[in-house]
Design a protein around this motif. Structure first.
Motif, PDB file in Angstrom:
ATOM      1  N   GLN A   1      11.198  -3.983   6.077  1.00 54.64           N
ATOM      2  CA  GLN A   1      10.643  -2.962   5.188  1.00 54.64           C
ATOM      3  C   GLN A   1      11.393  -1.634   5.305  1.00 54.64           C
ATOM      4  N   ALA A   2      12.569  -1.646   5.937  1.00 53.08           N
ATOM      5  CA  ALA A   2      13.335  -0.408   6.119  1.00 53.08           C
ATOM      6  C   ALA A   2      13.667   0.240   4.778  1.00 53.08           C
ATOM      7  N   ASP A   3      14.014  -0.593   3.788  1.00 51.46           N
ATOM      8  CA  ASP A   3      14.368  -0.047   2.474  1.00 51.46           C
ATOM      9  C   ASP A   3      13.181   0.678   1.846  1.00 51.46           C
ATOM     10  N   ARG A   4      11.999   0.063   1.912  1.00 52.23           N
ATOM     11  CA  ARG A   4      10.805   0.696   1.349  1.00 52.23           C
ATOM     12  C   ARG A   4      10.462   1.987   2.084  1.00 52.23           C
ATOM     13  N   LEU A   5      10.610   1.967   3.397  1.00 53.54           N
ATOM     14  CA  LEU A   5      10.312   3.161   4.186  1.00 53.54           C
ATOM     15  C   LEU A   5      11.268   4.298   3.844  1.00 53.54           C
ATOM     16  N   SER A   6      12.526   3.957   3.584  1.00 56.10           N
ATOM     17  CA  SER A   6      13.493   5.007   3.218  1.00 56.10           C
ATOM     18  C   SER A   6      13.109   5.670   1.895  1.00 56.10           C
ATOM     19  N   GLU A   7      12.515   4.908   0.994  1.00 61.79           N
ATOM     20  CA  GLU A   7      12.067   5.478  -0.276  1.00 61.79           C
ATOM     21  C   GLU A   7      10.951   6.496  -0.059  1.00 61.79           C
ATOM     22  N   MET A   8      10.143   6.296   0.980  1.00 56.76           N
ATOM     23  CA  MET A   8       9.019   7.176   1.250  1.00 56.76           C
ATOM     24  C   MET A   8       9.467   8.522   1.827  1.00 56.76           C
ATOM     25  N   LEU A   9      10.749   8.654   2.170  1.00 54.84           N
ATOM     26  CA  LEU A   9      11.264   9.938   2.655  1.00 54.84           C
ATOM     27  C   LEU A   9      11.235  10.998   1.558  1.00 54.84           C
ATOM     28  N   GLU A  10      11.073  10.563   0.314  1.00 54.34           N
ATOM     29  CA  GLU A  10      11.021  11.503  -0.809  1.00 54.34           C
ATOM     30  C   GLU A  10       9.603  11.672  -1.343  1.00 54.34           C
TER      31      GLU A  10
ATOM     32  N   VAL B   1      -3.487   6.755   2.562  1.00 50.79           N
ATOM     33  CA  VAL B   1      -3.215   5.312   2.640  1.00 50.79           C
ATOM     34  C   VAL B   1      -1.718   5.073   2.782  1.00 50.79           C
ATOM     35  N   ARG B   2      -0.913   5.780   1.991  1.00 50.32           N
ATOM     36  CA  ARG B   2       0.547   5.630   2.093  1.00 50.32           C
ATOM     37  C   ARG B   2       1.032   6.019   3.489  1.00 50.32           C
ATOM     38  N   SER B   3       0.469   7.105   4.021  1.00 46.54           N
ATOM     39  CA  SER B   3       0.863   7.583   5.343  1.00 46.54           C
ATOM     40  C   SER B   3       0.557   6.559   6.420  1.00 46.54           C
ATOM     41  N   ARG B   4      -0.668   6.004   6.394  1.00 49.84           N
ATOM     42  CA  ARG B   4      -1.026   5.046   7.422  1.00 49.84           C
ATOM     43  C   ARG B   4      -0.262   3.730   7.264  1.00 49.84           C
ATOM     44  N   ALA B   5       0.102   3.402   6.024  1.00 55.12           N
ATOM     45  CA  ALA B   5       0.916   2.201   5.816  1.00 55.12           C
ATOM     46  C   ALA B   5       2.287   2.371   6.477  1.00 55.12           C
ATOM     47  N   CYS B   6       2.874   3.554   6.316  1.00 62.32           N
ATOM     48  CA  CYS B   6       4.159   3.844   6.977  1.00 62.32           C
ATOM     49  C   CYS B   6       4.009   3.736   8.488  1.00 62.32           C
ATOM     50  N   TYR B   7       2.937   4.341   9.000  1.00 63.62           N
ATOM     51  CA  TYR B   7       2.686   4.313  10.443  1.00 63.62           C
ATOM     52  C   TYR B   7       2.591   2.868  10.938  1.00 63.62           C
ATOM     53  N   TRP B   8       1.837   2.048  10.216  1.00 61.55           N
ATOM     54  CA  TRP B   8       1.621   0.674  10.649  1.00 61.55           C
ATOM     55  C   TRP B   8       2.926  -0.114  10.629  1.00 61.55           C
ATOM     56  N   LEU B   9       3.724   0.052   9.587  1.00 61.50           N
ATOM     57  CA  LEU B   9       4.994  -0.684   9.492  1.00 61.50           C
ATOM     58  C   LEU B   9       5.937  -0.285  10.616  1.00 61.50           C
ATOM     59  N   GLY B  10       5.908   0.998  10.998  1.00 63.70           N
ATOM     60  CA  GLY B  10       6.718   1.419  12.138  1.00 63.70           C
ATOM     61  C   GLY B  10       6.166   0.901  13.446  1.00 63.70           C
TER      62      GLY B  10
ATOM     63  N   LEU C   1       0.815  -1.216   0.000  1.00 61.33           N
ATOM     64  CA  LEU C   1       0.000   0.000   0.000  1.00 61.33           C
ATOM     65  C   LEU C   1       0.848   1.266   0.000  1.00 61.33           C
ATOM     66  N   LEU C   2       2.167   1.105   0.127  1.00 60.73           N
ATOM     67  CA  LEU C   2       3.048   2.276   0.017  1.00 60.73           C
ATOM     68  C   LEU C   2       3.027   2.846  -1.395  1.00 60.73           C
ATOM     69  N   ASP C   3       2.510   2.075  -2.349  1.00 59.87           N
ATOM     70  CA  ASP C   3       2.397   2.540  -3.736  1.00 59.87           C
ATOM     71  C   ASP C   3       1.000   3.056  -4.060  1.00 59.87           C
ATOM     72  N   ASP C   4       0.137   3.138  -3.053  1.00 54.09           N
ATOM     73  CA  ASP C   4      -1.241   3.574  -3.275  1.00 54.09           C
ATOM     74  C   ASP C   4      -1.283   5.021  -3.774  1.00 54.09           C
ATOM     75  N   ASP C   5      -2.292   5.342  -4.569  1.00 53.75           N
ATOM     76  CA  ASP C   5      -2.423   6.700  -5.118  1.00 53.75           C
ATOM     77  C   ASP C   5      -2.852   7.719  -4.066  1.00 53.75           C
ATOM     78  N   THR C   6      -3.448   7.255  -2.975  1.00 56.42           N
ATOM     79  CA  THR C   6      -3.959   8.157  -1.949  1.00 56.42           C
ATOM     80  C   THR C   6      -2.917   8.365  -0.862  1.00 56.42           C
ATOM     81  N   TYR C   7      -2.584   9.636  -0.601  1.00 57.43           N
ATOM     82  CA  TYR C   7      -1.517   9.914   0.366  1.00 57.43           C
ATOM     83  C   TYR C   7      -1.883   9.405   1.770  1.00 57.43           C
TER      84      TYR C   7
END
Length: 429
Positions: A271-280, A255-264, A247-253
């Motif tokens: 999923q550290a690598d995927r989370l680092s990509e979301m910093l941009e 959803v992406r935000s809550r996915a980051c929250y949940w993974l943390g 869901l980190l690739d979801d079109d809705t911000y």
């Protein structure tokens, strides 16, 4: 000035009362401010409610007078916000008023304050005093009221299960409260979170917090809020982690935000690598949750310390810059090479970033102690830094074992005190 009966400029009176509240801590002013609760102007009454709760524990003696202001449209918001600042035990006699007058108000901020105040009270007392009224409000004609009532059930957790079936009905509620939108478009207030404006989102969050297994299948249909609900279950099932990460690739911000929250939240180290990509990510909400998540991973995210540190100077959001400082502090030795960049945030334009920088330095041991002088300056400066920043600096110095060396905070500025005390109130003997 605030108590001068000859002063007709109500805006100046309100400004003087507000200034005293921002300085805070002068208990000698409690009688003066309390007397203004009966002022002819509702604006002055509202300012007095808020300032009174900034002057220390003696404000609790006036809780009943403040709660009475919930009756008036012009003072309801200030009264609800003032009650929110009081201890939960003090609020219990006024729970019914908070529910019947503030929680069902048409103003989003008033409802938000009511939800926060009710959350501070004992859950058993909330259920015993307000259970019937809360269930009724779940079918209120106003979408925002229905949503905020569901959030009260969220805060009750398992104690709110008695209303789970009624809350679940909101999963079919497609309405949305848009009363906040004009002020948002005018740049006056931020966007309301989905759970405060969409009843079905609030329902998912509430059912998740209550751990209502009976309604799990229905909750899946609302993606963003379902992610928050999932976090309440604290699961780290590998298959579910992968599905959430997709869901980190979801079109809705959102959803992406809550996915980051949940993974943390579940410390999904793989999923550290995927989370680092979301910093941009283009959304500051996503970057904020991503950097917080990396901070929760600790040493597992050490490889990305440089990427996190880069946010300290490059990100446009003060919330993100502050979260980056906190994440680096959580990464232990891997974050210490960037401590000078964290210290630079002590002069950031955003107070939240400054507060987080203070807290981060406080957690960095001997390396943070090297910046004790800078923290002392923040703690002492009563003109440049607001109270929450000074409090964070004091907290950091206490963690570093250096607070005892601090001289007492400077007194209230003479010009503010003189303005407030220009016409003393006569106290009846």
């Amino acid at each position: 000035m605030a108590s001068d009966p000859k002063l007709q400029d109500q805006e100046l009176k309100v400004a003087a009362i507000t200034a005293l509240g921002q300085v805070g801590g002068d208990l000698t002013q409690v009688p003066t401010v309390a007397a203004l609760l009966t002022d002819a102007s509702v604006q002055v009454q509202g300012a007095a409610c808020l300032t009174l709760t900034s002057l220390g524990p003696f404000a609790e003696e006036h809780a009943s007078t403040i709660a009475a202001k919930l009756e008036q449209d012009g003072t309801r918001l200030a009264a609800a916000q003032a009650l929110e600042r009081l201890p939960g035990g003090v609020l219990q006699p006024y729970l019914k008023d908070l529910v019947s007058k503030a929680l069902c108000d048409g103003d989003p901020e008033t409802r938000q304050a009511a939800v926060a105040a009710i959350a501070k009270a004992d859950a058993d007392r909330v259920v015993s005093d307000c259970s019937g009224e809360l269930v009724k409000l779940l079918s209120h004609q106003h979408a925002g009221v229905r949503a905020c009532t569901a959030l009260v059930f969220r805060n009750l957790k398992e104690k709110g299960l008695y209303g789970a079936s009624e809350v679940a009905k909101l999963l079919e509620d497609t309405a949305e409260d848009l009363s906040w939108l004009p002020l948002h478009m005018g740049g006056v207030r931020t966007r309301e979170p989905s759970e405060r404006r969409k009843p079905r989102c609030a329902a998912v969050v509430a059912l998740g917090a209550m751990c209502s297994q009976e309604h799990w299948a229905s909750m899946i249909r609302v993606r963003a809020s379902t992610l928050e609900a999932l976090a309440s279950y604290s699961t780290s099932d590998p298959d579910l982690v992968e599905r959430i990460a997709s869901l980190l690739d979801d079109d809705t911000y959102a959803v992406r935000s809550r996915a980051c929250y949940w993974l943390g939240r579940v410390a999904a180290e793989n999923q550290a690598d995927r989370l680092s990509e979301m910093l941009e990510d283009k959304s500051q909400a996503v970057r904020f949750e991503a950097v917080k998540a990396l901070g929760n991973l600790g040493d597992a995210a050490a490889t990305y310390a440089y990427d996190v540190a880069n946010l300290l100077v490059s990100d446009s959001s003060g919330k993100v810059r502050g979260a980056a400082a906190r994440a680096l502090a959580a990464q232990g030795e891997h974050g210490k090479p960037y401590i000078s960049a964290i210290a630079m945030l002590l002069m950031d334009v955003d107070p939240e970033a400054r507060s987080e920088a203070c807290r981060a330095l406080g957690k960095m041991g001997a390396s943070g102690l090297a910046y004790s002088q800078e923290l002392e300056q923040v703690a002492k400066d009563y003109l440049l830094h607001p109270p929450e920043v000074k409090a964070a600096a004091k907290e950091a110095l206490e963690q570093l074992g250096h607070w005892q060396a601090i001289t007492p905070e400077a007194p209230i500025p003479t010009v503010v005190k003189a303005a407030i005390e220009s016409t003393p109130i006569a106290v009846k003997g």
